[in-house]
Design a protein around this motif. Sequence first.
Motif, PDB file in Angstrom:
ATOM      1  N   GLN A  95     -36.051 -13.176   2.176  1.00 34.04           N
ATOM      2  CA  GLN A  95     -35.417 -11.883   2.405  1.00 34.04           C
ATOM      3  C   GLN A  95     -34.106 -12.046   3.158  1.00 34.04           C
ATOM      4  OE1 GLN A  95     -37.789  -8.908   4.396  1.00 34.04           O
ATOM      5  NE2 GLN A  95     -36.168  -7.348   4.260  1.00 34.04           N
ATOM      6  N   PHE A  96     -33.081 -11.414   2.628  1.00 33.75           N
ATOM      7  CA  PHE A  96     -31.746 -11.423   3.217  1.00 33.75           C
ATOM      8  C   PHE A  96     -31.554 -10.138   4.011  1.00 33.75           C
ATOM      9  CE2 PHE A  96     -27.279 -10.215   3.017  1.00 33.75           C
ATOM     10  CZ  PHE A  96     -26.631 -11.381   3.392  1.00 33.75           C
ATOM     11  N   THR A  97     -31.049 -10.253   5.235  1.00 32.93           N
ATOM     12  CA  THR A  97     -30.789  -9.074   6.061  1.00 32.93           C
ATOM     13  C   THR A  97     -29.362  -9.114   6.592  1.00 32.93           C
ATOM     14  OG1 THR A  97     -31.446 -10.088   8.168  1.00 32.93           O
ATOM     15  CG2 THR A  97     -33.215  -9.160   6.796  1.00 32.93           C
ATOM     16  N   GLY A  98     -28.988  -8.081   7.322  1.00 34.51           N
ATOM     17  CA  GLY A  98     -27.646  -8.024   7.887  1.00 34.51           C
ATOM     18  C   GLY A  98     -27.384  -9.092   8.926  1.00 34.51           C
ATOM     19  N   GLU A 111     -24.137  -5.217  16.509  1.00 36.61           N
ATOM     20  CA  GLU A 111     -25.540  -5.578  16.292  1.00 36.61           C
ATOM     21  C   GLU A 111     -25.709  -5.953  14.817  1.00 36.61           C
ATOM     22  OE1 GLU A 111     -28.597  -3.148  18.385  1.00 36.61           O
ATOM     23  OE2 GLU A 111     -26.906  -1.794  18.744  1.00 36.61           O
ATOM     24  N   PRO A 112     -25.523  -7.236  14.476  1.00 33.12           N
ATOM     25  CA  PRO A 112     -25.578  -7.649  13.075  1.00 33.12           C
ATOM     26  C   PRO A 112     -26.859  -7.215  12.361  1.00 33.12           C
ATOM     27  CG  PRO A 112     -24.712  -9.419  14.411  1.00 33.12           C
ATOM     28  CD  PRO A 112     -25.173  -8.359  15.369  1.00 33.12           C
ATOM     29  N   GLY A 113     -27.973  -7.141  13.096  1.00 30.94           N
ATOM     30  CA  GLY A 113     -29.228  -6.730  12.472  1.00 30.94           C
ATOM     31  C   GLY A 113     -29.185  -5.325  11.928  1.00 30.94           C
ATOM     32  N   LYS A 114     -28.218  -4.504  12.402  1.00 32.32           N
ATOM     33  CA  LYS A 114     -28.086  -3.140  11.909  1.00 32.32           C
ATOM     34  C   LYS A 114     -27.012  -3.002  10.834  1.00 32.32           C
ATOM     35  CE  LYS A 114     -29.909  -0.980  16.082  1.00 32.32           C
ATOM     36  NZ  LYS A 114     -29.691   0.009  17.164  1.00 32.32           N
ATOM     37  N   LEU A 115     -26.372  -4.099  10.489  1.00 26.92           N
ATOM     38  CA  LEU A 115     -25.428  -4.101   9.367  1.00 26.92           C
ATOM     39  C   LEU A 115     -26.232  -4.062   8.071  1.00 26.92           C
ATOM     40  CD1 LEU A 115     -22.610  -4.522   8.075  1.00 26.92           C
ATOM     41  CD2 LEU A 115     -22.918  -6.982   8.430  1.00 26.92           C
ATOM     42  N   GLY A 116     -25.889  -3.153   7.181  1.00 26.23           N
ATOM     43  CA  GLY A 116     -26.619  -3.038   5.922  1.00 26.23           C
ATOM     44  C   GLY A 116     -26.642  -4.357   5.166  1.00 26.23           C
ATOM     45  N   ALA A 117     -27.826  -4.757   4.719  1.00 25.90           N
ATOM     46  CA  ALA A 117     -27.955  -6.031   4.008  1.00 25.90           C
ATOM     47  C   ALA A 117     -27.088  -6.066   2.757  1.00 25.90           C
ATOM     48  CB  ALA A 117     -29.423  -6.269   3.646  1.00 25.90           C
ATOM     49  N   ASP A 118     -26.952  -4.920   2.086  1.00 26.81           N
ATOM     50  CA  ASP A 118     -26.122  -4.883   0.878  1.00 26.81           C
ATOM     51  C   ASP A 118     -24.650  -5.075   1.208  1.00 26.81           C
ATOM     52  OD1 ASP A 118     -26.066  -2.426   2.183  1.00 26.81           O
ATOM     53  OD2 ASP A 118     -26.090  -1.235   0.345  1.00 26.81           O
ATOM     54  N   ARG A 119     -24.189  -4.492   2.332  1.00 31.81           N
ATOM     55  CA  ARG A 119     -22.795  -4.688   2.732  1.00 31.81           C
ATOM     56  C   ARG A 119     -22.533  -6.152   3.059  1.00 31.81           C
ATOM     57  NH1 ARG A 119     -21.666  -0.859   7.626  1.00 31.81           N
ATOM     58  NH2 ARG A 119     -19.571  -1.767   7.476  1.00 31.81           N
ATOM     59  N   TRP A 120     -23.442  -6.766   3.793  1.00 31.17           N
ATOM     60  CA  TRP A 120     -23.281  -8.157   4.196  1.00 31.17           C
ATOM     61  C   TRP A 120     -23.305  -9.079   2.978  1.00 31.17           C
ATOM     62  CZ3 TRP A 120     -20.998 -11.121   7.183  1.00 31.17           C
ATOM     63  CH2 TRP A 120     -21.469 -12.331   7.685  1.00 31.17           C
ATOM     64  N   ALA A 121     -24.208  -8.809   2.041  1.00 29.05           N
ATOM     65  CA  ALA A 121     -24.282  -9.623   0.821  1.00 29.05           C
ATOM     66  C   ALA A 121     -23.006  -9.467  -0.005  1.00 29.05           C
ATOM     67  CB  ALA A 121     -25.503  -9.226  -0.006  1.00 29.05           C
ATOM     68  N   ALA A 122     -22.476  -8.247  -0.088  1.00 31.71           N
ATOM     69  CA  ALA A 122     -21.240  -8.023  -0.843  1.00 31.71           C
ATOM     70  C   ALA A 122     -20.076  -8.787  -0.231  1.00 31.71           C
ATOM     71  CB  ALA A 122     -20.928  -6.531  -0.912  1.00 31.71           C
TER      72      ALA A 122
END
Length: 273
Positions: A95-98, A111-122
């Motif tokens: 699983q990929f997260t922010g 707080e990187p953990g609250k960065l949307g996983a889709d935004r970070w993956a993009a």
Amino acid sequence: MSLYLVFDIGNTRLKWAAVESTQNIADRNKKLWAYSGSISNQSFQSPELRAELSDYISKTMPKPDAIGFCCVAASATIDNLRSLFPQWQNLDWKQFTGSSPYEGVRTLYEEPGKLGADRWAALIGARALSNTNTLVVNTGTATTIDLLGGNGVHYGGWILPGLSLMQESLQSNTAQLPLAIRSSTLAAQAKFGTNTNEAITGGCDAAQMGAILRAVYLAKEIHHPVERIWLDGGNAKILATEIKQFPELAALPIEPIEGLVLRGLWAWLLQNL
């Protein structure tokens, strides 16, 4: 040769693709994905349709060596995803997260953990495609706009309602405004509306474009002028057409590209196998 399967569970749809280890992650070919597809989140809630999806994927492609996924939908969706392939035992799910680290890209999010996983993956997907100052725009249920420096630093971004959400909110929260129907003539949106339908669709487009234009100005102010714009999501082509009507932006490479989140998941998966 290895095979990797990636899933992007967004707010509206679940998208998936499979890639072979011999493929080039920087390839912009539209036929990049060996296998791919999507299903609405509403359909994915149905056990019968999940079984059909599982059967289709497992019969279409060989058993993958690993699966990577990100999710911004309800947590129950992850359980449904993990239950998809009882016929494939011992699959390596990641699983990929922010807050998932990726060599070569880092975020200034507080707080990187609250960065949307889709935004970070993009952002990771965009980095795999170019090493310039880039504006990454995802045009789905929400529109997200993020600045990625050529140095691999994510300087942050914005989240605003997507085009459809903007239009639907006007219908839902006003007494007399209808749900606008978008004209097939995109150029018609680059003018003041002379009827209510044009006024709504043109106004929503203008709001999106205003945010993108402001992001470009702000990037220049912090000494990371935008050199390229990537657009992904269901409204990418609409906004790409609109962007090119602005002299300040038209000279930039502006490219709609499908599956930027999936590409980022692929890049991350390769670093974590």
